[in-house]
Motif scaffolding. Structure first.
Motif, mmCIF file in Angstrom:
data_model
loop_
_atom_site.group_PDB
_atom_site.id
_atom_site.type_symbol
_atom_site.label_atom_id
_atom_site.label_comp_id
_atom_site.label_asym_id
_atom_site.label_seq_id
_atom_site.Cartn_x
_atom_site.Cartn_y
_atom_site.Cartn_z
ATOM 1 N N ARG A 195 0.823 -1.208 0.000
ATOM 2 C CA ARG A 195 0.000 0.000 0.000
ATOM 3 C C ARG A 195 0.859 1.261 0.000
ATOM 4 N N SER A 199 0.887 3.993 -3.105
ATOM 5 C CA SER A 199 0.546 5.387 -2.831
ATOM 6 C C SER A 199 1.715 6.316 -3.098
ATOM 7 N N THR A 343 -1.721 5.667 3.407
ATOM 8 C CA THR A 343 -1.976 6.317 2.121
ATOM 9 C C THR A 343 -1.462 7.750 2.123
ATOM 10 N N TYR A 408 -5.396 -0.270 -8.030
ATOM 11 C CA TYR A 408 -5.535 0.828 -7.072
ATOM 12 C C TYR A 408 -7.001 0.946 -6.657
ATOM 13 N N VAL A 456 -7.793 3.026 4.966
ATOM 14 C CA VAL A 456 -6.839 2.110 4.361
ATOM 15 C C VAL A 456 -7.410 0.696 4.378
ATOM 16 N N ASP A 458 -6.368 -3.171 3.121
ATOM 17 C CA ASP A 458 -5.356 -4.044 2.560
ATOM 18 C C ASP A 458 -5.989 -4.976 1.543
#
Length: 459
Positions: A195, A199, A343, A408, A456, A458
């Motif tokens: 992640r 980002s 992020t 994404y 966020v 996962d």
């Protein structure tokens, strides 16, 4: 490590081909200097002679101001290809590599910019890791220590490229131009922080397209009522960015409707290969078939020997790799202590490390009404990340067993496409002003606000 060493040795041997002509180049430069000091029939020669003759009578602030102006005119890169170096800087380059000038040039490379003061954070970053300070200290101290190293890495990359021909130099700048982003992404990928990697890639694109370009128009517009630029290269870069948006969109419906990870991986890897091929074609276009568009007829003259530049490049890259590894290891605890989500760290904070000095350079040249150069730095860097860095990281994860994909969150892809559309409209007519810059900066701030509150997940 063996492949990297072989790559450096190959660059060194390629540069040896041009050494046979070094004596003639030095003789030519010395002849130019003698003609320059005796002739007074050109406007540029008169201006250079005026600066050199009045340098002794200038005050210390004036001398520093002139040095900064020459540095700014020196060697800014557009999409991995060097622009013409200024004649004033070329005249004052050292033709020989004796110990005194080399040490002086190394000192200028390492300590020649204001950001070099941040080097004092390096021992604190080391201490924070080895003495197990809190995660917040480890994160911020390593973050601050990496900023000057990114600037020094860019300087050594310029020197290595200056020892080679135009094609090899362009490839070196294309490879190491985003070395900091690559090193941080690889360390984060090895740690399983997918992640953060995703980002940080998209955050670098947002930073270049919205924040840097907006600051260029805003600051330049305060100096001049209307800023004009060439739309040829900007439209080409926007078209390539639009192509990358297709690659980002492809895995989304498969992940949403079918939930088959293998299909997402296969589509992402195939799209990454297509992006790499497109980037190779872009390099051929810029370095070979249409090199005249870039105006890169004259090469730069190196100020330090090849072995010194390569040694510095290896040492600084290794230092960045170590510091970024410590930074990545602290992210989980840092997010728990600070409450900042991953992020936002990747989208907003991490892009500052590799782009701070480059961003300030773009704004400075924009204030001098050199918008083509400023846009080459801003939009060209975003193109490089989309077509080279992102697919390289995907392929690296494929090789080493990490599921790094182009899948994404839909929210982020929508923002990317909308931002690209706004930038495309802003650059369509070939001129801009401070209001256009304010619009782009406002867009970036709203995007950052959205990422601050993003939940966020996962996947």
């Amino acid at each position: 490590l063996q492949h990297i060493c072989c790559f450096f040795v190959l660059i060194y041997h390629l540069s040896r081909k041009d050494r046979t002509t070094s004596s003639s180049c030095i003789h030519e430069m010395q002849s130019y200097q003698s003609v320059h000091t005796q002739s007074d029939n050109g406007s540029e020669n008169r201006r250079l002679k005026f600066h050199e003759n009045t340098r002794d009578t200038q005050t210390e602030p004036d001398v520093r101001k002139l040095d900064r102006r020459k540095e700014m005119l020196g060697s800014t890169r557009i999409s991995g290809v060097s622009t013409k170096i200024s004649r004033l800087d070329r005249i004052e380059r050292v033709s020989g590599y004796d110990e005194g000038p080399v040490l002086h040039q190394l000192k200028d490379i390492i300590f020649g910019r204001w950001i070099s003061y941040f080097l004092v954070f390096i021992p604190f970053a080391w201490g924070s890791h080895h003495f197990t300070w809190s995660a917040s200290y480890i994160f911020w101290l390593n973050f601050l220590a990496m900023c000057p190293l990114a600037s020094i890495l860019g300087e050594f990359t310029e020197e290595v490229a200056a020892h080679t021909n135009q094609v090899v130099g362009g490839l070196i700048n294309a490879t190491f131009g985003n070395a900091v982003e690559l090193v941080v992404a690889i360390n984060a990928l090895n740690a399983g922080e997918i992640r953060v990697v995703q980002s940080s890639m998209l955050g670098s694109i947002f930073s270049n397209l919205l924040l840097v370009l907006g600051c260029c128009f805003f600051c330049g517009g305060l100096k001049k009522e209307e800023l004009r630029f060439n739309t040829t290269m900007s439209s080409a870069n926007i078209s390539l960015l639009a192509l990358s948006s297709v690659a980002f969109l492809l895995p989304t419906p498969y992940a949403k409707y079918y939930e088959v990870d293998e299909d997402v991986n296969n589509i992402s890897r195939a799209a990454a290969i297509f992006l790499i091929i497109t980037y190779a074609q872009l390099l051929i276009f810029q370095l070979k078939t249409h090199s005249h568009i870039m105006g890169d007829e004259d090469g730069e003259k190196a100020s330090i020997p090849m072995y010194v530049a390569l040694t510095g490049l290896v040492i600084v890259t290794a230092a960045i790799a170590v510091l970024s590894d410590w930074l990545v290891d602290s992210i989980d605890e840092f997010t728990a202590e600070s409450g900042i989500n991953k992020t936002f760290i990747g989208m907003i904070i991490l892009p500052v490390v590799g782009n701070a000095v480059e961003h300030m350079t773009a704004v400075s040249v924009a204030m001098k009404d050199k918008m083509d150069l400023a846009m080459g730095v801003a939009v060209g860097s975003a193109t490089q990340i989309c077509l080279f860095v992102v697919p390289f990281v995907v392929i690296y994860g494929w090789i080493f067993g990490q599921n790094m994909t182009l899948h994404y969150p839909s929210f982020e892809i929508f923002l990317y496409v909308l931002s690209l559309w706004i930038v495309s409209l802003s650059l369509s007519n070939g001129h801009g002003n401070w209001l256009l810059g304010s619009l782009l900066i406002s867009t970036y701030l709203m995007v950052a606000l959205g990422f601050w509150y993003e939940e966020v997940i996962d996947f």
